[in-house]
Write a protein that holds these residues in place. Structure first.
Motif, PDB file in Angstrom:
ATOM      1  N   LEU A  48      10.034  41.498  12.990  1.00 20.79           N
ATOM      2  CA  LEU A  48       8.943  42.318  12.455  1.00 20.79           C
ATOM      3  C   LEU A  48       8.435  43.295  13.506  1.00 20.79           C
ATOM      4  CD1 LEU A  48       6.802  43.073  10.378  1.00 20.79           C
ATOM      5  CD2 LEU A  48       5.477  41.070  11.100  1.00 20.79           C
ATOM      6  N   VAL A  69      10.193  52.142   7.492  1.00 22.86           N
ATOM      7  CA  VAL A  69       8.868  51.610   7.807  1.00 22.86           C
ATOM      8  C   VAL A  69       7.798  52.322   6.987  1.00 22.86           C
ATOM      9  CG1 VAL A  69       7.146  51.310   9.634  1.00 22.86           C
ATOM     10  CG2 VAL A  69       9.563  50.929  10.133  1.00 22.86           C
ATOM     11  N   PHE A  72       7.881  51.083   3.279  1.00 23.95           N
ATOM     12  CA  PHE A  72       7.249  49.781   3.075  1.00 23.95           C
ATOM     13  C   PHE A  72       5.734  49.871   3.263  1.00 23.95           C
ATOM     14  CE2 PHE A  72      11.543  47.983   3.785  1.00 23.95           C
ATOM     15  CZ  PHE A  72      11.575  47.110   2.713  1.00 23.95           C
ATOM     16  N   SER A  97       2.109  43.090   7.353  1.00 23.50           N
ATOM     17  CA  SER A  97       2.684  42.082   8.253  1.00 23.50           C
ATOM     18  C   SER A  97       3.041  40.808   7.494  1.00 23.50           C
ATOM     19  CB  SER A  97       1.708  41.760   9.380  1.00 23.50           C
ATOM     20  OG  SER A  97       1.393  42.913  10.132  1.00 23.50           O
ATOM     21  N   MET A 100       6.202  41.561   5.193  1.00 22.93           N
ATOM     22  CA  MET A 100       7.451  41.728   5.934  1.00 22.93           C
ATOM     23  C   MET A 100       7.852  40.444   6.650  1.00 22.93           C
ATOM     24  SD  MET A 100       8.364  44.727   5.156  1.00 22.93           S
ATOM     25  CE  MET A 100       9.831  44.645   6.163  1.00 22.93           C
ATOM     26  N   PHE A 104      11.438  38.839   5.891  1.00 21.69           N
ATOM     27  CA  PHE A 104      12.421  38.564   6.934  1.00 21.69           C
ATOM     28  C   PHE A 104      12.789  37.080   6.950  1.00 21.69           C
ATOM     29  CE2 PHE A 104      11.004  42.524   9.354  1.00 21.69           C
ATOM     30  CZ  PHE A 104      12.183  43.195   9.082  1.00 21.69           C
TER      31      PHE A 104
END
Length: 262
Positions: A48, A69, A72, A97, A100, A104
């Motif tokens: 991240l 980026v 998103f 945060s 993502m 991930f």
């Protein structure tokens, strides 16, 4: 013996195993070793950070990384604007945060690293991880709600227009519903990720045992199971993205309650 060797334990993949620090790392008498779960949490967090760092380049003509980026970020910003309004912009860093990090984590857990002898661990398939994420979100909701509205925050549990005689009952029902939110938020992600991985592991057992069975219907079962595995892997990629989105979306809806008392 071949069939015995081909048995697959679908729950073994969820075992949390210490990697190092078992004997020496202690807090208040409790061992705190660095586990495979902690390792993949760290990997997701580092990924991240790298992803965000790559998008901080303010190029006049943005590259693919910066575009990813920004895409998103714009997606999360639009979601918060739709659910909270103008006040939602201040939550973009947190929701971005959160989204993502979960995305991930879900994707990394699906990497076919077993072919090189590495076991990818999906920590979002453990309620201990998803529960902490949901409790954090719930704590932020409470902090925002009481900081902005003080004791008037309790009016959230009494819908406008509720008859006076029904207020005690409705208040209790709404309060219980509110307190269940962190449990349901974490449970949804945990169940979705765990179920998919268990199904893939069971199908892999069918493939192995079908091959070990030799000539006959075994190879047919193996082939059909393998084809189904490929289809489910594609579905799991979709589920991984959807579950990250649902977690972020529900968190933004709960923040809307704290902000606007709807």
């Amino acid at each position: 013996m071949a069939a015995e060797a081909g048995k697959v334990d679908p729950m073994h993949q969820f075992s949390i195993e210490p990697l190092f620090g078992t004997d020496n790392w202690q807090i208040a008498g409790y061992h705190i070793p660095f586990t495979n779960s902690a390792l993949w949490m760290t990997i997701s967090a580092v990924a991240l950070l790298i992803f965000v760092a790559g998008g901080l380049k303010r190029q006049l003509v943005p590259g693919r990384w910066q575009m990813a980026v920004e895409t998103f970020t714009g997606f999360v910003d639009g979601m918060l604007a739709a659910n909270i309004g103008p006040n939602g912009k201040k939550y973009v860093p947190y929701i971005f945060s959160l989204f993502m990090f979960i995305l991930f984590a879900n994707f990394f857990g699906l990497l076919p690293l077993g072919v090189v002898g590495v076991h990818a661990f999906t920590f979002t398939s453990h309620f201990s991880a998803t529960g902490v994420l949901s409790v954090m979100a719930f704590a932020i909701v409470l902090i925002v709600g009481f900081a902005k509205h003080k004791l008037h925050f309790f009016s959230l549990f009494v819908p406008h227009g509720t008859p006076l005689i029904m207020i005690p009952l409705i208040f209790c029902i709404e309060l219980v519903s509110f307190l269940v939110r962190p449990f349901s938020l974490g449970l949804r992600l945990f169940v979705a990720m765990m179920a998919g991985h268990v199904l893939l592991e069971v199908l892999s057992g069918f493939v192995i045992n079908g091959i070990n069975a030799g000539v006959g219907i075994g190879p047919v079962v193996s082939l059909l199971s393998f084809i189904l595995m490929v289809a489910i892997c594609a579905l799991e990629l979709l589920v991984a993205a959807i579950q990250a989105y649902v977690f972020a979306l529900l968190t933004s809806l709960y923040l809307n309650d704290a902000e606007n008392l709807h």
